[in-house]
Design an enzyme around this catalytic site. Structure first.
Site, PDB file in Angstrom:
ATOM      1  N   ALA A   1       6.571   7.288  -1.004  1.00  0.00           N
ATOM      2  CA  ALA A   1       5.391   6.419  -1.036  1.00  0.00           C
ATOM      3  C   ALA A   1       5.503   5.392  -2.153  1.00  0.00           C
ATOM      4  CB  ALA A   1       4.123   7.255  -1.207  1.00  0.00           C
TER       5      ALA A   1
ATOM      6  N   HIS B   1       9.109   4.422  -7.678  1.00  0.00           N
ATOM      7  CA  HIS B   1       9.124   3.110  -8.328  1.00  0.00           C
ATOM      8  C   HIS B   1      10.471   2.882  -9.025  1.00  0.00           C
ATOM      9  CE1 HIS B   1       4.545   3.973  -8.929  1.00  0.00           C
ATOM     10  NE2 HIS B   1       4.798   3.561  -7.702  1.00  0.00           N
TER      11      HIS B   1
ATOM     12  N   ARG C   1      -2.139  -0.116   2.053  1.00  0.00           N
ATOM     13  CA  ARG C   1      -2.702  -0.545   0.758  1.00  0.00           C
ATOM     14  C   ARG C   1      -3.349  -1.925   0.809  1.00  0.00           C
ATOM     15  NH1 ARG C   1       0.510  -0.563  -4.386  1.00  0.00           N
ATOM     16  NH2 ARG C   1      -1.425  -0.023  -5.379  1.00  0.00           N
TER      17      ARG C   1
ATOM     18  N   CYS D   1       4.013  10.715  -2.833  1.00  0.00           N
ATOM     19  CA  CYS D   1       5.378  11.216  -3.002  1.00  0.00           C
ATOM     20  C   CYS D   1       6.318  10.098  -3.446  1.00  0.00           C
ATOM     21  CB  CYS D   1       5.874  11.830  -1.695  1.00  0.00           C
ATOM     22  SG  CYS D   1       6.096  10.625  -0.376  1.00  0.00           S
TER      23      CYS D   1
END
Length: 545
Positions: free
Chosen positions: A69, A199, A100, A66
């Site tokens: 995230a 981002h 991650r 999403c």
């Protein structure tokens, strides 16, 4: 030219595979998915158009993440000395807590908050009555405990739905605390079609609130920023080792092994080298517009790509000693790579791979598979845009839809005192005449073989069907796909978090990757693996009185 896929499932070709994938869908869904499943026919300069960066069809189990995230988990998560405070239920906070395998090196006395999980832990009463007071209290508590230089606040879905004004809370707390930069990200998970929106939101706020804050000139020569490298499994450490060995100074990494000061000092570099263009090209463009720093595309995944990228950086600076030193480093590093490649290639030559990863990684890792003599027969991105598939040249033709307009575009102008073009127009022209490319990248499609499959936003059903039909020798994706693929008898390698492996960047990373993939595709255990429903497909039951 035919489109048959050379694989163990010789009875299938690309057209039949695509038809089989679409057969299960209702007609309307099938028409939409057909635009996102492309049989590659890229020849010379003609690149087929693919539908990308569009909403996942409701009911389909996507592999995407999403917006939250992408913002918190990808861009800001790897930064060690910023307290990342999630405003929302605890589940969202836990999801983005070191999932991650971003590594960092804070040193013996350095601040590192990555091992903490900061959350306002919103409850039902906060959803009903609002959570702004709770957020202010959480910011105060984090400050009292750690006295960080910066606190970043991240909105999750409920916060956007109830309307908490996180930006006003952050601004008031910044004024109250005085020596701590507090800012917020409106990165509610539903805000974009995928993590790509997160981002973009992260890029905007980092640039607005941090970049340019520290004008101190850092020591060193040949200063660059490395953008779109997240130090998964130690990739960033390996790249830093090569930079140091070559004499290249990395001012900042966005954002693996990064610090607040790196972001604040990024405008003092002389070149931006972009790895994952999908996650960070916004910052690269803004740094060029405001401060005059040009950017180039690089790739440190694969030995040949690493050598090419180091040469490209050296060519930009044009220093003969740097150019010579880069060649020395390549000559020193390559024998070990070539020795391992020669060792594994007899076992990996001709093997097939599928990759469905992120927004650049599938393209990057194709380089490593090529070096092993392996063929990528199907690939795609979870959150790629059309330019990631077709190349940057298509950006002017991409139609801006309602979802894209939902993401703020900040206006950036040349800084009145600090804008300084790093190269004169004449120098730039000379480099470009010699074949040097600024602000440019090729997409995935031109590098894929004719007749292979390129699939955007692959879902769980399609992943399992692809494996069933084509039986690749290895499947590369993320954790959500890992175990279902392995149960089908095919080895699965995570390229989001590397499982427990890495680094895979640079020359040493290539050696690690060759050995890891050789181990996976050469093992016979996968052929013996049977899922419970394959061993005993018929379920039976009886009443027990």
């Amino acid at each position: 030219m035919g489109t048959a896929i050379d694989s163990k499932a010789a009875a299938w070709n690309a057209e039949e595979v695509k038809a089989e994938l679409l057969k299960k869908y209702p007609p309307k869904v099938a028409r939409k998915r057909a635009k996102q499943i492309l049989i590659n026919e890229a020849l010379e300069n003609e690149t087929p158009e693919i539908s990308a960066n569009v909403r996942t069809i409701p009911g389909i189990i996507t592999m995407r993440g999403c917006t939250y995230a992408g913002c918190k988990g990808v861009i800001m998560g790897p930064t060690r000395d910023i307290v990342n405070l999630v405003h929302g239920p605890i589940g969202c906070s836990f999801y983005a807590w070191l999932t991650r395998r971003n590594q960092t090196d804070a040193g013996p006395d350095g601040e590192n908050y990555m091992n903490y999980c900061f959350s306002t832990d919103m409850q039902e009463q906060d959803i009903i009555f609002g959570g702004e007071k709770k957020l202010a209290a959480a910011i105060q508590e984090a400050y009292d405990l750690f006295h960080p230089r910066s606190i970043a606040v991240f909105a999750t879905c409920p916060v956007g739905l109830i309307g908490d004004d996180i930006h006003t809370v952050a601004a008031k707390m910044k004024e109250k605390l005085g020596d701590c930069n507090v800012y917020a990200f409106s990165c509610e998970g539903y805000k974009g079609v995928s993590q790509s929106a997160g981002h973009h939101i992260a890029n905007n706020q980092v640039f607005r609130h941090i970049v340019g804050e520290n004008d101190e000139v850092k020591p060193g020569k040949f200063k660059i920023n490395l953008l779109g490298e997240y130090n998964i499994g130690g990739d960033g450490f390996e790249i830093d080792r090569l930079f140091e060995k070559c004499g290249i100074t990395c001012i900042s990494t966005f954002s693996g092994n990064s610090t607040y000061d790196q972001f604040a000092s990024a405008h003092t570099a002389d070149l931006n080298a972009v790895m994952c263009h999908r996650s960070i090209n916004y910052v690269a463009d803004m740094l060029e517009t405001k401060f005059g720093i040009p950017w180039i595309k690089v790739n440190f995944i694969g030995a040949a790509a690493t050598a090419k990228s180091l040469r490209k950086i050296a060519e930009y600076f044009g220093d003969k000693k740097l150019i010579a030193r880069v060649e020395e480093v390549i000559a020193e590093e390559m024998p070990a790579v070539e020795a391992v490649a020669a060792e594994v290639r007899p076992r990996t030559e001709g093997k097939t791979a599928m990759m469905f990863v992120g927004g650049s990684r599938a393209h990057h890792y194709k380089e490593l598979f090529n070096e092993m003599g392996m063929k990528t027969i199907a690939a795609g991105y979870e959150f790629g845009h059309r330019d990631d598939y077709e190349g940057r040249r298509v950006i002017p033709d991409i139609r801006v839809d309602a979802d894209s307009r939902n993401i703020e575009e900040i206006e950036v102008e040349a800084d009145p005192t600090r804008y300084q073009p790093r190269k004169s127009p004449k120098e730039l022209e000379a480099l470009e005449k010699a074949g040097y490319q600024f602000k440019y990248y090729d997409g995935l499609i031109p590098d894929m073989d004719n007749g292979t499959l390129v699939i955007d936003d692959l879902n769980q059903y399609e992943a399992e069907k692809l494996v069933e039909l084509i039986k690749p020798d290895i499947f590369c994706a993320g954790i959500k796909e890992k175990f279902s693929v392995q149960k089908l008898g095919v080895p699965m390698k995570q390229l989001h978090s590397y499982d427990s492996g890495g680094p895979y960047a640079g020359f040493q990373g290539a050696v690690n990757f060759y050995r890891e993939i050789d181990r996976l595709v050469s093992s016979k255990v996968w052929g013996y693996l049977k899922a419970p429903w394959q061993r005993d497909p018929q379920l039976s039951a009886s009443y027990n009185y």
